[in-house]
Design a protein around this motif. Structure first.
Motif, mmCIF file in Angstrom:
data_model
loop_
_atom_site.group_PDB
_atom_site.id
_atom_site.type_symbol
_atom_site.label_atom_id
_atom_site.label_comp_id
_atom_site.label_asym_id
_atom_site.label_seq_id
_atom_site.Cartn_x
_atom_site.Cartn_y
_atom_site.Cartn_z
ATOM 1 N N ASN A 3 27.837 -29.065 5.366
ATOM 2 C CA ASN A 3 27.975 -27.767 6.025
ATOM 3 C C ASN A 3 29.306 -27.611 6.750
ATOM 4 O O ASN A 3 29.967 -26.569 6.653
ATOM 5 N N ILE A 4 29.716 -28.634 7.508
ATOM 6 C CA ILE A 4 30.975 -28.554 8.246
ATOM 7 C C ILE A 4 32.150 -28.456 7.281
ATOM 8 O O ILE A 4 33.097 -27.695 7.501
ATOM 9 N N LEU A 5 32.089 -29.216 6.184
ATOM 10 C CA LEU A 5 33.163 -29.194 5.198
ATOM 11 C C LEU A 5 33.252 -27.821 4.546
ATOM 12 O O LEU A 5 34.353 -27.301 4.306
ATOM 13 N N LYS A 6 32.095 -27.217 4.243
ATOM 14 C CA LYS A 6 32.074 -25.875 3.651
ATOM 15 C C LYS A 6 32.674 -24.846 4.616
ATOM 16 O O LYS A 6 33.414 -23.951 4.218
ATOM 17 N N LYS A 7 32.331 -25.004 5.882
ATOM 18 C CA LYS A 7 32.748 -24.038 6.890
ATOM 19 C C LYS A 7 34.254 -24.062 7.110
ATOM 20 O O LYS A 7 34.883 -23.013 7.309
ATOM 21 N N GLN A 8 34.853 -25.257 7.079
ATOM 22 C CA GLN A 8 36.244 -25.375 7.478
ATOM 23 C C GLN A 8 37.259 -25.148 6.363
ATOM 24 O O GLN A 8 38.365 -24.690 6.620
ATOM 25 N N THR A 9 36.907 -25.497 5.130
ATOM 26 C CA THR A 9 37.915 -25.434 4.075
ATOM 27 C C THR A 9 38.399 -24.012 3.821
ATOM 28 O O THR A 9 37.630 -23.054 3.847
ATOM 29 N N GLN A 10 39.710 -23.892 3.589
ATOM 30 C CA GLN A 10 40.321 -22.612 3.252
ATOM 31 C C GLN A 10 40.847 -22.616 1.818
ATOM 32 O O GLN A 10 41.381 -21.617 1.355
ATOM 33 N N LEU A 58 38.093 -25.379 -3.604
ATOM 34 C CA LEU A 58 37.221 -26.310 -2.888
ATOM 35 C C LEU A 58 36.049 -25.571 -2.259
ATOM 36 O O LEU A 58 34.910 -26.070 -2.260
ATOM 37 N N THR A 59 36.298 -24.379 -1.763
ATOM 38 C CA THR A 59 35.228 -23.564 -1.173
ATOM 39 C C THR A 59 34.159 -23.234 -2.208
ATOM 40 O O THR A 59 32.956 -23.343 -1.942
ATOM 41 N N ALA A 93 33.537 -24.857 -5.009
ATOM 42 C CA ALA A 93 32.865 -26.087 -5.452
ATOM 43 C C ALA A 93 31.801 -26.516 -4.447
ATOM 44 O O ALA A 93 30.683 -26.900 -4.829
ATOM 45 N N LEU A 94 32.133 -26.459 -3.150
ATOM 46 C CA LEU A 94 31.173 -26.839 -2.116
ATOM 47 C C LEU A 94 30.042 -25.820 -2.002
ATOM 48 O O LEU A 94 28.903 -26.176 -1.705
ATOM 49 N N GLY A 95 30.356 -24.532 -2.253
ATOM 50 C CA GLY A 95 29.349 -23.484 -2.136
ATOM 51 C C GLY A 95 28.312 -23.521 -3.236
ATOM 52 O O GLY A 95 27.146 -23.178 -3.013
ATOM 53 N N ASN A 96 28.722 -23.952 -4.430
ATOM 54 C CA ASN A 96 27.792 -24.002 -5.558
ATOM 55 C C ASN A 96 28.084 -25.239 -6.405
ATOM 56 O O ASN A 96 28.708 -25.151 -7.473
ATOM 57 N N PRO A 97 27.669 -26.410 -5.942
ATOM 58 C CA PRO A 97 27.967 -27.654 -6.656
ATOM 59 C C PRO A 97 27.433 -27.679 -8.087
ATOM 60 O O PRO A 97 28.073 -28.234 -8.980
ATOM 61 N N SER A 98 26.270 -27.061 -8.329
ATOM 62 C CA SER A 98 25.678 -27.079 -9.674
ATOM 63 C C SER A 98 26.558 -26.329 -10.668
ATOM 64 O O SER A 98 26.836 -26.810 -11.772
ATOM 65 N N ALA A 99 27.014 -25.149 -10.281
ATOM 66 C CA ALA A 99 27.870 -24.352 -11.162
ATOM 67 C C ALA A 99 29.203 -25.048 -11.376
ATOM 68 O O ALA A 99 29.744 -25.060 -12.491
ATOM 69 N N TYR A 100 29.734 -25.627 -10.308
ATOM 70 C CA TYR A 100 31.014 -26.338 -10.432
ATOM 71 C C TYR A 100 30.873 -27.531 -11.377
ATOM 72 O O TYR A 100 31.734 -27.775 -12.225
ATOM 73 N N SER A 101 29.774 -28.292 -11.233
ATOM 74 C CA SER A 101 29.543 -29.467 -12.067
ATOM 75 C C SER A 101 29.416 -29.072 -13.537
ATOM 76 O O SER A 101 29.970 -29.738 -14.427
ATOM 77 N N GLU A 102 28.696 -27.995 -13.802
ATOM 78 C CA GLU A 102 28.504 -27.549 -15.184
ATOM 79 C C GLU A 102 29.841 -27.164 -15.818
ATOM 80 O O GLU A 102 30.115 -27.515 -16.970
ATOM 81 N N ASP A 103 30.680 -26.478 -15.075
ATOM 82 C CA ASP A 103 31.983 -26.072 -15.586
ATOM 83 C C ASP A 103 32.920 -27.271 -15.701
ATOM 84 O O ASP A 103 33.680 -27.401 -16.669
ATOM 85 N N PHE A 104 32.876 -28.154 -14.702
ATOM 86 C CA PHE A 104 33.765 -29.315 -14.668
ATOM 87 C C PHE A 104 33.524 -30.243 -15.853
ATOM 88 O O PHE A 104 34.474 -30.769 -16.450
ATOM 89 N N PHE A 105 32.250 -30.436 -16.211
ATOM 90 C CA PHE A 105 31.904 -31.362 -17.287
ATOM 91 C C PHE A 105 31.743 -30.668 -18.643
ATOM 92 O O PHE A 105 31.153 -31.240 -19.567
ATOM 93 N N SER A 106 32.253 -29.473 -18.773
ATOM 94 C CA SER A 106 32.245 -28.823 -20.090
ATOM 95 C C SER A 106 33.247 -29.520 -21.003
ATOM 96 O O SER A 106 34.256 -30.068 -20.539
#
Length: 384
Positions: free
Chosen positions: A4-11, A15-16, A18-31
């Motif tokens: 939560n803190i990492l999500k809140k602080q990153t600009q 990265l925002t 990826a932290l907000g939706n790890p599942s979607a990021y993972s699916e795209d990353f491993f395509s």
């Protein structure tokens, strides 16, 4: 794991997301499409950026270890001053920019004394840059842990204190370096737990990626005189750069003789620097030397052992491993771990360099004259 803190602080937008939706990021990353190497070969790779010459990369998270009072904070303050003024550190040119240091173990009085000594060592033309670009938080009045266990998440978490430091870093223009001293003071997690150490490493890397600064954490060994890093090895394994500062030999603290060894550098060669403590407490250095090869180390250690046997009270009888053991250790006479020393002695016996009789190591009748370890000549010292 609480992000939560990492999500809140990153600009950083990527990265925002990826932290907000790890599942979607993972699916795209491993395509399969994202694994195509053709785009990487279609153009010339960018040169890796360094904060200090080829010594310390820009934008990574790293670790500096060493026993208490050896000079870690002083050294990093000198690094911070070199970056803030765009001058040299360890003979390497530094990228000029802003520096943020959280020195949680030192009060304002001690920090002021060190700053005055550093300022006096600088050329007058760059002293204004030191004041402009170097920012320091001293030891707080109360304990402000940056990493702690979160019962709700059932795992490690960055606290709001880490978020506050992150927020301060984001407000500083052209930030090049963040120093956190020390891991022990800002961490409430069990250091031995691999998951905790991995989480801390991940948090430091996210801070580096978000700000573009090199993040350097200072850490202590498990006990005074040890060269090993306290806690889980996951912290060392996850970070891309680690170095240790220690006395050259046991008992050398009175002479001020120190060695800064870059033990892990994923983007370049490991090097070591012979340092000397000056009268004003600052550290000066000669040119870096490549780490000795395994063969050179083995030859040196056997030469040291042979000389130890020659100088023993009864060299005809030889010495036992129990007599050699106290001199094993990376910061001791043989500068090699006990387990490796034992294996090396066994190999030396097979090669006829030593003889093992009744648990005593002896020199062969036609012994080879042992020679001392070559020492680098420090021709000049340059203070920063």
């Amino acid at each position: 794991m609480n992000l939560n803190i990492l999500k809140k602080q990153t600009q950083n937008p990527e990265l925002t997301n990826a932290l907000g939706n790890p599942s979607a990021y993972s699916e795209d990353f491993f395509s399969v499409d994202s694994s195509d190497i053709q785009p990487r070969l279609a153009s010339t790779p960018d040169d890796r950026q360094y904060l200090a010459g080829g010594f310390l990369p820009q934008g990574i998270a790293g670790l500096l270890t060493g026993q208490g009072a050896v000079g870690k904070t002083t050294l990093t303050m000198q690094l911070g001053a070199a970056v803030a003024t765009g001058t040299e550190f360890l003979g390497q040119p530094c990228q000029k920019g802003s520096v943020l240091m959280y020195l949680s173990e030192d009060d304002n009085c001690e920090i002021s004394h060190r700053l005055h000594r550093i300022q006096q060592s600088l050329d007058g033309q760059v002293r204004s840059d030191l004041v402009k670009n170097l920012k320091i938080f001293p030891s707080p009045l109360i304990h402000l842990p940056m990493f702690d266990y979160d019962p709700a998440a059932g795992g490690p978490s960055a606290t709001q204190h880490f978020g506050n430091l992150w927020a301060a870093a984001q407000k500083i223009k052209d930030l090049r370096l963040i120093v956190i001293d020390s891991y022990t003071r800002i961490n409430n997690l069990d250091e031995v737990n691999h998951a905790n150490a991995s989480y801390v490493a991940l948090s430091l890397e996210m801070l580096a990626r978000d700000t573009g600064a090199t993040v350097l954490m200072i850490h202590h060994p498990p006990k005074h005189g040890s060269s090993e890093t306290r806690g889980s090895s996951a912290l060392l394994n996850a970070l891309r750069w680690t170095a240790s500062l220690g006395y050259r030999k046991k008992g050398a603290s009175g002479t001020g003789g120190l060695t800064l060894s870059v033990a892990k550098h994923n983007y370049g060669p490991t090097v070591s620097y012979q340092l000397q403590r000056q009268d004003n407490g600052l550290l000066s250095t000669s040119k870096p030397e490549p780490e000795e090869s395994e063969q050179e180390r083995n030859e040196r250690v056997i030469a040291e052992v042979c000389r130890f046997i020659e100088e023993s009270a009864d060299k005809e009888k030889g010495v036992t491993f129990s007599q050699l053991r106290p001199h094993a250790g990376l910061n001791k006479q043989f500068q090699i771990a006990q387990e490796k020393l034992k294996a090396l002695l066994s190999e030396a016996c097979k090669q006829g360099k030593l003889i093992l009789e009744d648990k005593h190591y002896k020199l062969p009748s036609e012994r080879v004259q042992s020679v001392p370890k070559p020492k680098a000549t420090v021709r000049s010292y340059v203070s920063i």
